[in-house]
Write a protein that holds these residues in place. Sequence first.
Motif, PDB file in Angstrom:
ATOM      1  N   CYS A 640       0.822  -1.212   0.000  1.00  0.00           N
ATOM      2  CA  CYS A 640       0.000   0.000   0.000  1.00  0.00           C
ATOM      3  C   CYS A 640       0.857   1.263   0.000  1.00  0.00           C
ATOM      4  CB  CYS A 640      -0.925   0.008   1.210  1.00  0.00           C
ATOM      5  SG  CYS A 640      -2.198  -1.274   1.169  1.00  0.00           S
ATOM      6  N   THR A 641       2.069   1.173   0.520  1.00  0.00           N
ATOM      7  CA  THR A 641       2.945   2.346   0.547  1.00  0.00           C
ATOM      8  C   THR A 641       3.731   2.505  -0.748  1.00  0.00           C
ATOM      9  OG1 THR A 641       4.771   1.104   1.547  1.00  0.00           O
ATOM     10  CG2 THR A 641       3.191   2.143   3.037  1.00  0.00           C
ATOM     11  N   THR A 642       3.998   1.412  -1.462  1.00  0.00           N
ATOM     12  CA  THR A 642       4.783   1.490  -2.692  1.00  0.00           C
ATOM     13  C   THR A 642       3.914   1.541  -3.946  1.00  0.00           C
ATOM     14  OG1 THR A 642       4.964  -0.927  -2.850  1.00  0.00           O
ATOM     15  CG2 THR A 642       6.689   0.238  -1.635  1.00  0.00           C
ATOM     16  N   PHE A 643       2.765   0.862  -3.908  1.00  0.00           N
ATOM     17  CA  PHE A 643       1.909   0.791  -5.097  1.00  0.00           C
ATOM     18  C   PHE A 643       0.475   0.594  -4.611  1.00  0.00           C
ATOM     19  CE2 PHE A 643       0.244  -1.665  -8.870  1.00  0.00           C
ATOM     20  CZ  PHE A 643       0.328  -0.623  -9.770  1.00  0.00           C
ATOM     21  N   SER A 644      -0.117   1.682  -4.100  1.00  0.00           N
ATOM     22  CA  SER A 644      -1.436   1.602  -3.480  1.00  0.00           C
ATOM     23  C   SER A 644      -2.498   1.312  -4.532  1.00  0.00           C
ATOM     24  CB  SER A 644      -1.744   2.916  -2.764  1.00  0.00           C
ATOM     25  OG  SER A 644      -3.005   2.852  -2.135  1.00  0.00           O
ATOM     26  N   THR A 645      -3.150   0.152  -4.393  1.00  0.00           N
ATOM     27  CA  THR A 645      -4.184  -0.265  -5.326  1.00  0.00           C
ATOM     28  C   THR A 645      -5.306  -0.934  -4.546  1.00  0.00           C
ATOM     29  OG1 THR A 645      -3.148  -2.430  -5.641  1.00  0.00           O
ATOM     30  CG2 THR A 645      -2.519  -0.681  -7.175  1.00  0.00           C
ATOM     31  N   ALA A 646      -6.391  -1.228  -5.257  1.00  0.00           N
ATOM     32  CA  ALA A 646      -7.490  -1.959  -4.621  1.00  0.00           C
ATOM     33  C   ALA A 646      -7.018  -3.332  -4.148  1.00  0.00           C
ATOM     34  CB  ALA A 646      -8.652  -2.098  -5.608  1.00  0.00           C
ATOM     35  N   SER A 647      -6.154  -3.970  -4.916  1.00  0.00           N
ATOM     36  CA  SER A 647      -5.682  -5.310  -4.551  1.00  0.00           C
ATOM     37  C   SER A 647      -4.847  -5.293  -3.280  1.00  0.00           C
ATOM     38  CB  SER A 647      -4.857  -5.906  -5.698  1.00  0.00           C
ATOM     39  OG  SER A 647      -5.640  -6.062  -6.842  1.00  0.00           O
ATOM     40  N   SER A 648      -4.005  -4.262  -3.106  1.00  0.00           N
ATOM     41  CA  SER A 648      -3.175  -4.210  -1.897  1.00  0.00           C
ATOM     42  C   SER A 648      -4.036  -3.997  -0.660  1.00  0.00           C
ATOM     43  CB  SER A 648      -2.127  -3.106  -2.029  1.00  0.00           C
ATOM     44  OG  SER A 648      -2.727  -1.844  -2.242  1.00  0.00           O
ATOM     45  N   TRP A 649      -4.998  -3.073  -0.738  1.00  0.00           N
ATOM     46  CA  TRP A 649      -5.882  -2.868   0.411  1.00  0.00           C
ATOM     47  C   TRP A 649      -6.816  -4.053   0.618  1.00  0.00           C
ATOM     48  CZ3 TRP A 649      -4.779   0.329   4.013  1.00  0.00           C
ATOM     49  CH2 TRP A 649      -4.114   1.519   3.751  1.00  0.00           C
ATOM     50  N   GLU A 666     -12.602  -3.722   7.942  1.00  0.00           N
ATOM     51  CA  GLU A 666     -13.532  -2.777   7.320  1.00  0.00           C
ATOM     52  C   GLU A 666     -12.810  -1.530   6.830  1.00  0.00           C
ATOM     53  OE1 GLU A 666     -17.838  -0.655   8.245  1.00  0.00           O
ATOM     54  OE2 GLU A 666     -16.562  -1.250   9.915  1.00  0.00           O
ATOM     55  N   GLU A 667     -11.876  -1.010   7.640  1.00  0.00           N
ATOM     56  CA  GLU A 667     -11.126   0.173   7.221  1.00  0.00           C
ATOM     57  C   GLU A 667     -10.342  -0.089   5.936  1.00  0.00           C
ATOM     58  OE1 GLU A 667      -8.672   1.336  10.447  1.00  0.00           O
ATOM     59  OE2 GLU A 667     -10.329   1.796  11.812  1.00  0.00           O
ATOM     60  N   ALA A 668      -9.701  -1.253   5.866  1.00  0.00           N
ATOM     61  CA  ALA A 668      -8.915  -1.578   4.666  1.00  0.00           C
ATOM     62  C   ALA A 668      -9.826  -1.760   3.453  1.00  0.00           C
ATOM     63  CB  ALA A 668      -8.098  -2.839   4.914  1.00  0.00           C
ATOM     64  N   LEU A 669     -10.958  -2.399   3.653  1.00  0.00           N
ATOM     65  CA  LEU A 669     -11.865  -2.641   2.531  1.00  0.00           C
ATOM     66  C   LEU A 669     -12.492  -1.347   2.026  1.00  0.00           C
ATOM     67  CD1 LEU A 669     -13.532  -5.917   3.823  1.00  0.00           C
ATOM     68  CD2 LEU A 669     -11.975  -5.706   1.889  1.00  0.00           C
ATOM     69  N   VAL A 670     -12.699  -0.391   2.925  1.00  0.00           N
ATOM     70  CA  VAL A 670     -13.199   0.912   2.478  1.00  0.00           C
ATOM     71  C   VAL A 670     -12.174   1.574   1.552  1.00  0.00           C
ATOM     72  CG1 VAL A 670     -13.702   3.262   3.263  1.00  0.00           C
ATOM     73  CG2 VAL A 670     -14.742   1.315   4.424  1.00  0.00           C
ATOM     74  N   GLU A 671     -10.879   1.499   1.924  1.00  0.00           N
ATOM     75  CA  GLU A 671      -9.831   2.043   1.054  1.00  0.00           C
ATOM     76  C   GLU A 671      -9.814   1.332  -0.300  1.00  0.00           C
ATOM     77  OE1 GLU A 671      -7.899   4.579   1.463  1.00  0.00           O
ATOM     78  OE2 GLU A 671      -8.429   5.068   3.533  1.00  0.00           O
ATOM     79  N   ALA A 672      -9.971   0.007  -0.277  1.00  0.00           N
ATOM     80  CA  ALA A 672     -10.000  -0.751  -1.528  1.00  0.00           C
ATOM     81  C   ALA A 672     -11.186  -0.340  -2.385  1.00  0.00           C
ATOM     82  CB  ALA A 672     -10.049  -2.248  -1.229  1.00  0.00           C
ATOM     83  N   ASN A 673     -12.325  -0.098  -1.730  1.00  0.00           N
ATOM     84  CA  ASN A 673     -13.533   0.283  -2.462  1.00  0.00           C
ATOM     85  C   ASN A 673     -13.396   1.665  -3.074  1.00  0.00           C
ATOM     86  OD1 ASN A 673     -16.651   1.507  -2.157  1.00  0.00           O
ATOM     87  ND2 ASN A 673     -16.487  -0.565  -2.966  1.00  0.00           N
ATOM     88  N   GLY A 680     -15.928  -6.532  -7.623  1.00  0.00           N
ATOM     89  CA  GLY A 680     -16.924  -7.360  -6.935  1.00  0.00           C
ATOM     90  C   GLY A 680     -16.368  -8.094  -5.729  1.00  0.00           C
ATOM     91  N   VAL A 681     -15.093  -8.478  -5.769  1.00  0.00           N
ATOM     92  CA  VAL A 681     -14.490  -9.199  -4.644  1.00  0.00           C
ATOM     93  C   VAL A 681     -14.437  -8.303  -3.408  1.00  0.00           C
ATOM     94  CG1 VAL A 681     -12.396 -10.343  -3.833  1.00  0.00           C
ATOM     95  CG2 VAL A 681     -13.171 -10.679  -6.182  1.00  0.00           C
ATOM     96  N   VAL A 682     -14.128  -7.021  -3.608  1.00  0.00           N
ATOM     97  CA  VAL A 682     -14.106  -6.092  -2.477  1.00  0.00           C
ATOM     98  C   VAL A 682     -15.489  -5.991  -1.856  1.00  0.00           C
ATOM     99  CG1 VAL A 682     -13.734  -3.686  -1.809  1.00  0.00           C
ATOM    100  CG2 VAL A 682     -12.191  -4.774  -3.441  1.00  0.00           C
ATOM    101  N   TRP A 683     -16.520  -5.856  -2.692  1.00  0.00           N
ATOM    102  CA  TRP A 683     -17.885  -5.786  -2.167  1.00  0.00           C
ATOM    103  C   TRP A 683     -18.258  -7.077  -1.437  1.00  0.00           C
ATOM    104  CZ3 TRP A 683     -20.453  -1.527  -1.475  1.00  0.00           C
ATOM    105  CH2 TRP A 683     -20.263  -0.431  -2.316  1.00  0.00           C
ATOM    106  N   ALA A 684     -17.797  -8.210  -1.935  1.00  0.00           N
ATOM    107  CA  ALA A 684     -18.122  -9.485  -1.285  1.00  0.00           C
ATOM    108  C   ALA A 684     -17.530  -9.553   0.124  1.00  0.00           C
ATOM    109  CB  ALA A 684     -17.600 -10.643  -2.138  1.00  0.00           C
ATOM    110  N   TYR A 685     -16.294  -9.118   0.287  1.00  0.00           N
ATOM    111  CA  TYR A 685     -15.687  -9.147   1.621  1.00  0.00           C
ATOM    112  C   TYR A 685     -16.294  -8.081   2.530  1.00  0.00           C
ATOM    113  CZ  TYR A 685     -12.254 -12.775   0.882  1.00  0.00           C
ATOM    114  OH  TYR A 685     -11.667 -14.002   0.692  1.00  0.00           O
ATOM    115  N   ILE A 686     -16.728  -6.955   1.969  1.00  0.00           N
ATOM    116  CA  ILE A 686     -17.472  -5.981   2.779  1.00  0.00           C
ATOM    117  C   ILE A 686     -18.740  -6.629   3.315  1.00  0.00           C
ATOM    118  CG2 ILE A 686     -18.804  -3.848   2.647  1.00  0.00           C
ATOM    119  CD1 ILE A 686     -16.704  -2.757   0.714  1.00  0.00           C
TER     120      ILE A 686
END
Length: 813
Positions: A640-649, A666-673, A680-686
């Motif tokens: 997240c510090t070198t290449f912040s993306t939805a996948s890293s969060w 939840e905090e990490a998934l909000v950043e990913a969202n 869809g995977v992010v929404w599923a884990y939320i």
Amino acid sequence: MLPLDGAETAIEIPGGKLVLGVPPEEPDGSEDPAAAETETDPRAATENEQHGRIEWKYSKRFFMNAAAMDKFKEMADEESPVIFTLTRTLSGEAVDPGWIDMNAPKYTGDVNLDISRMIIPGVDTSDGRTRVEATNTPMTEPEAGGKAKKPNPISIEPEETPMAEQNGGVYAVSNTYAKVSLSLAEPVVARPGTPRRPSLAPGDLVPPRPPLPRFMQPKDATIELQQTVRKTISTLVTEYKSQFPASPSCTEEMHKDFLYQLSHTGKYHTFKEKLKKAVVRVVREKFKKDGTETPEDMANFYNDLYVYLMENTMQALNQTFEEQSRDVALPNPVPEVGTVESYIRLAQESEILLKFDLASKYRQECIVMNSDDPQLWHDYGLFALRSHDMTKAEECFRESLSLQGTNPVALMVYGVNLAMRESFEEAESFLQAVIDLEPNCVVCWAVRGLMFDLTERSEDARHCFMQAMKIQKDIDTGVIEASELCPRTYEHKSGVHDLENHLEAGAGHLQAANFLLELHATALAEKALQLTHTVSGRTVKAFCSFARLYMQRQDFLRVEENLQEALSIDPDSLEAWTLRAHSQFLQAQACEAISSYEKALELRAEPMDNAVYLRLGQLLLDAGQPEQLERAKQVFLKACTTFSTASSWLGVGIACYKRGQYDQAEEALVEANIADNQNGVVWAYICLVCIQLKRDDEADKALDFALQRGVDRAALLQELGGVYVGAGKPGVAEGALRRALLLREDATVRIGLADAIRIQGRDDEAIGEYMKVVDGGMADDEGLHKHAVEELVGLLKRVNRPEDAKRYAKMIN
């Protein structure tokens, strides 16, 4: 010492003459003091009449036979210098024959003339400034002579000499240098002929786009207003600084003086007219009137216009001064959502995850947002090369060149693309254009030589390789300026190339190979690497480049062979360990890949590319052990510090979820969202986290979003189905389980689907699902098989099918 007749032969060069320096004249005060302080080359400052020196008026020709030339060539190839030994002797009419110079060994030094450049084809001269160093062949200490007729001068009496000044060290301490020139009538290696220029220019093959209209209105009046406000602010700041250059704060008096100056010079009127034009356009486009407005309507109009103008003015002010207040740029800043930069990052992320269709979609979004940016077309073309879509690659490169036809990198890449399609004549036109723009480009000369070699133009190939070698030599010796070659880090984005020269970058063939591998031009790269082995021998860089070549061809056996060769030379090669880890990841060798990734990160904390953290984190998540989950969390946080993306969060969120840290998840998934709200995977884990936090309504909405956007992980859909069955919502669970079966046929998922249908009271459908499991022998687990049979028997009895129930009941016994 020269290799005359094939053997080292000493040649005496007598007659050195001491020339004393002439003191400079005293300045008369009329010279410009600034000119006197101008910095000059410190070496050139000593080469004038003011400094003493020793001169030899010596020039002589020697005949060198075949054996001598072979020896000379061998010395140049092995970088062995021609040694000139500087000695001090007593000469002249005033010298007494009985005098002995007791300090002769002290003043005996060596001048090592580098002749390595003379191995370059066409080079027949070696000259320049060379330091005088301590001699490698010290003189024997002289013995005191007999009685002389004249007393010995002080200069030849024995001196107490420090160790550093003995045997010619005095020259090194004094920074003494010599200027020597050595020339051959013919070069050691003959210069090949210059290739003919191609008849076509790049503009003939890729015509430029028609120019845009000279005066083109912005797409929106608001954009024009904000641009005008920002320009006006910048001009006002410049005016203020010029009027009050050293004032840290503004007083009321200064404010009045500034306004007076603007009014007095007419600049106030100029600024007002520029803003007036933008405001008029806003009124015409945003606040249209038909002339029938009442006074109340006009009052509301002025009020709305005032609010609108103030909002946009304040926005422009904030943006301008926020940008100026950033003293330090944020490292690897996260791009704003919805911008071209955000889509570029999403495309890079998708490519790392091997989702090339999704990456292509994001690249297309970038083009739609700004179709006039040549760099976006260029990057899309590079991606198309990496995904083996040659047709799309050529289309993108042509668009890029039609917008900017003088970019050396774009010309070079398109030339290579044409060579990959065996359109060598057209490719030559583009490579020639690059050389015209960058005549000292090592990579371009080497790639051009490779192309000539493939087309059996050996003389032209020799000329190009000669130029590449000569330029690299000049770079390494400082004749041509170049930057140092920095180690590759995660900041080197894929698809971003430059043609800059670098110090100690190695043979031109290897530089060309690395450039070509970035373009997946495997045929040309393989030829370059074969020549590298011939020229440079066994090197770690060459073996790693071979490994990259075979990885692109998915020949993993040869990848491993080359990486083993590289590690046998350097067991701590970061590039070799990183490539081995990627190779093992692509072969689904999880344990081996984890070990190799960890080894690479031990060698250097910064990974070579952005895929290292993402892939290592995913492997640790899949392992599922508690200590590995914690390690995965830390790895994804670094990503997240070198290449912040939805996948890293998302990785951080999954690790926290599996460890029961639901608030952090939840905090990490909000950043990913935020980074990608279409994932869809992010929404599923939320959804899963919300269920654990007893927020069922939010969970149901998140699941709807997940299914709309698509979830490509069967195990995740199965988990969602199981959670919803356990929560007493079999109808919701059914949708997730059916989607899981579309991705992967699995007995556990099929039984879960049958259970969900049975709970809803649809007995006939449930019977059909249970029969698929039982009759198909899908369940390897005895417990699952027994559960399916028992439920099937119970349902058959309920729908009054006793014979079928008895037949399946026998399976239990």
